[in-house]
Scaffold this active site. Structure first.
Site: not given
Ligand code: GLN
Length: 493
Positions: A79, A160, A184
């Protein structure tokens, strides 16, 4: 898709060690798959030469009879939140365009040291803020899955870690790293029919992982199977003196400890997770999950997590607050983008940040700055910290009655690109089941459970006691063995 890209990490490892194929063949197949999968936009940078070099080293080690690393010759995607030495690392943001770290993150370094080869850097929501990969400066990642209605609507792989999820689901990497601040790893895993585990906060070092919300961020693996996650997690975990929040504890041998016999275990079913508006299919899969765990020997018990309803609002105060502080460092002076042609230093900061950050990141910085501002700090930030403690206490009390908890991973299957981008609150709801475990720092995992009526994957979510990744993996294994989830996205790209 060639044959070697359909194998699991365990199969690749064993087949390579046993001489059925070379690491070079594996890397070559994967490099071809990555190049052939560009329509999915999963990678922001491709590094076929690094995958081949690692494979070459693995092949040499095998022929000279050296001990092979745990991931010798396994091609992985990383990632883009992980700093990789000499390879562009941008966190999906324009503000870091052109940033080539001089160091390697601890986690990606451990994978490398175990013999894995890097196929490239994976697309993601900008600074890991998002649930659909649409906030990336590189454009959205597309899921390999499509609805079975023949409409060919492009679907999100979730976010994400959307590039990570698509890469595994489409056979563009044997396994990948993800990060999870509030879902995420788990939500994209659920959307794409793969496995992903967020370990206990502190299990994996955050050193060299670009910070979003430091009290929540955790790295973890995403892969085809529970066993593959166990193999990767074992390599990724461990104490690191460069991260003061990393836990100074021995790493269990997760793969050797895998067992789907859950006799004597109790699985908690939280009553508050029956949420209005969740499709009946998801509730039905949840019930099936309970039956699968019962069949594996576990006894279901009803539990209560009374502060669940406050988890999302709490997260959306704490995470932006920490993000606004962490992202203050992107000022045009030290990394990436700089907007010149302005008169003063202050103007340069402002112009750089205005040009470099996307809309969602700006929204989070503004929310975070607001909740931390002098007049509102106690009303928002301090209050949220208190509620976080209550959420954590809910889990402590629940774990007196059960050994792990089962819930759905996400309140829907994958949705279409653009469907939710104009409504941040609808987007934030994606993590309604994921965020409580994040706030409590607990290990949690998504495992595929089945397909919905549209032919899209749905995930089941297991939450464990602090440090009990093994318990979570074992319960996930019990589900994996019973769900018989073998569906794959049909290749159209
Ligand atoms: N979707 C969540 C956010 O937008 C979690 C993102 C994540 O875990 N990095 O913050």
């Amino acid at each position: 898709m060639s044959d070697l890209t359909t194998k699991t990490i365990a199969e690749l490892r064993d087949g390579f060690a046993g001489g059925s194929f070379s690491a070079g063949e594996v890397a070559t197949d994967y490099n071809a798959a990555v190049a052939g999968g560009r329509a999915l936009n999963a990678y922001t940078v491709e590094t076929p030469e690094l995958a081949l070099a690692a494979a070459d080293a693995a092949d040499k080690a095998r022929s000279s009879g050296d001990t092979l690393g745990a991931l010798a010759g396994i091609p992985l995607g990383i990632k883009d939140l992980f700093a990789t030495e000499g390879v562009d690392t941008t966190a999906g943001s324009n503000i870091l365009k052109g940033f080539k770290p001089q160091y390697e993150s601890t986690v990606s370094g451990k994978l490398k040291a175990a013999g894995a080869g890097m196929l490239g850097k994976l697309n993601m929501d900008e600074f890991a803020m998002g649930s659909s990969n649409e906030t990336s400066a590189y454009g959205p990642v597309i899921s390999p899955w499509q609805r079975n209605d023949g409409g060919n609507v492009a679907l999100t792989p979730g976010g994400s870690s959307g590039g990570s999820a698509t890469a595994v689901a489409a056979g563009l990497a044997a396994g990948v790293t993800g990060t999870d601040t509030g879902g995420s790893i788990r939500q994209p895993a659920a959307f794409t029919g793969i496995c992903g585990i967020k370990p206990t906060y502190g299990r994996c070092s955050r050193w060299g992982v670009i910070a979003f919300a430091s009290s929540l961020d955790q790295a973890g693996p995403m892969a085809k199977t529970v066993r593959d996650c166990a193999i990767m997690l074992e390599v990724m975990s461990g104490y690191d003196k460069k991260d003061s929040t990393s836990l100074n504890l021995p790493v269990p041998r997760y793969e050797a400890g895998l067992s789907s016999n859950l006799k004597g275990k109790r699985v908690g079913i939280p009553r508050e997770y029956r949420i209005d508006g969740v499709p009946a299919e998801i509730d039905a899969l949840w019930d099936k999950g309970v039956e699968w765990l019962r069949d594996a020997g576990a006894e279901p018990v009803e539990i209560s997590l009374p502060h669940t309803a406050h988890a999302l609002p709490t997260y959306y105060i704490i995470a932006p607050a920490e993000a606004s502080s962490n992202l203050a460092r992107y000022d045009g002076v030290r990394y990436g983008l700089r907007e010149d042609g302005v008169k003063t230093l202050d103007d340069m900061y402002a112009a750089t940040r205005a040009a470099g950050f996307g809309a969602e990141v700006k929204r989070r910085i503004m929310i975070g700055t607001y909740v931390l501002s002098a007049g509102f700090y106690d009303a928002y930030f301090t209050k949220a910290q208190k509620v976080r403690t209550l959420i954590k206490r809910d889990f402590t009390e629940a774990f007196e009655k059960c050994d792990f908890i089962l819930t759905p991973t996400a309140p829907s299957a994958a949705f279409g690109l653009k469907e939710k981008m104009s409504d941040p609150l609808a987007m934030y709801l994606n993590d309604v089941f994921a965020v409580p475990a994040s706030l409590a720092g607990l290990p949690a995992m998504s495992v595929p459970g089945g397909l919905d009526a549209q032919g899209l994957p749905l995930g089941l979510h297991l939450i464990g006691r602090e440090l009990d990744e093994q318990g979570v993996l074992n319960a996930a294994l019990a589900i994996e063995e019973r769900a018989g989830f073998t569906a794959k996205a049909e290749k159209w790209w």
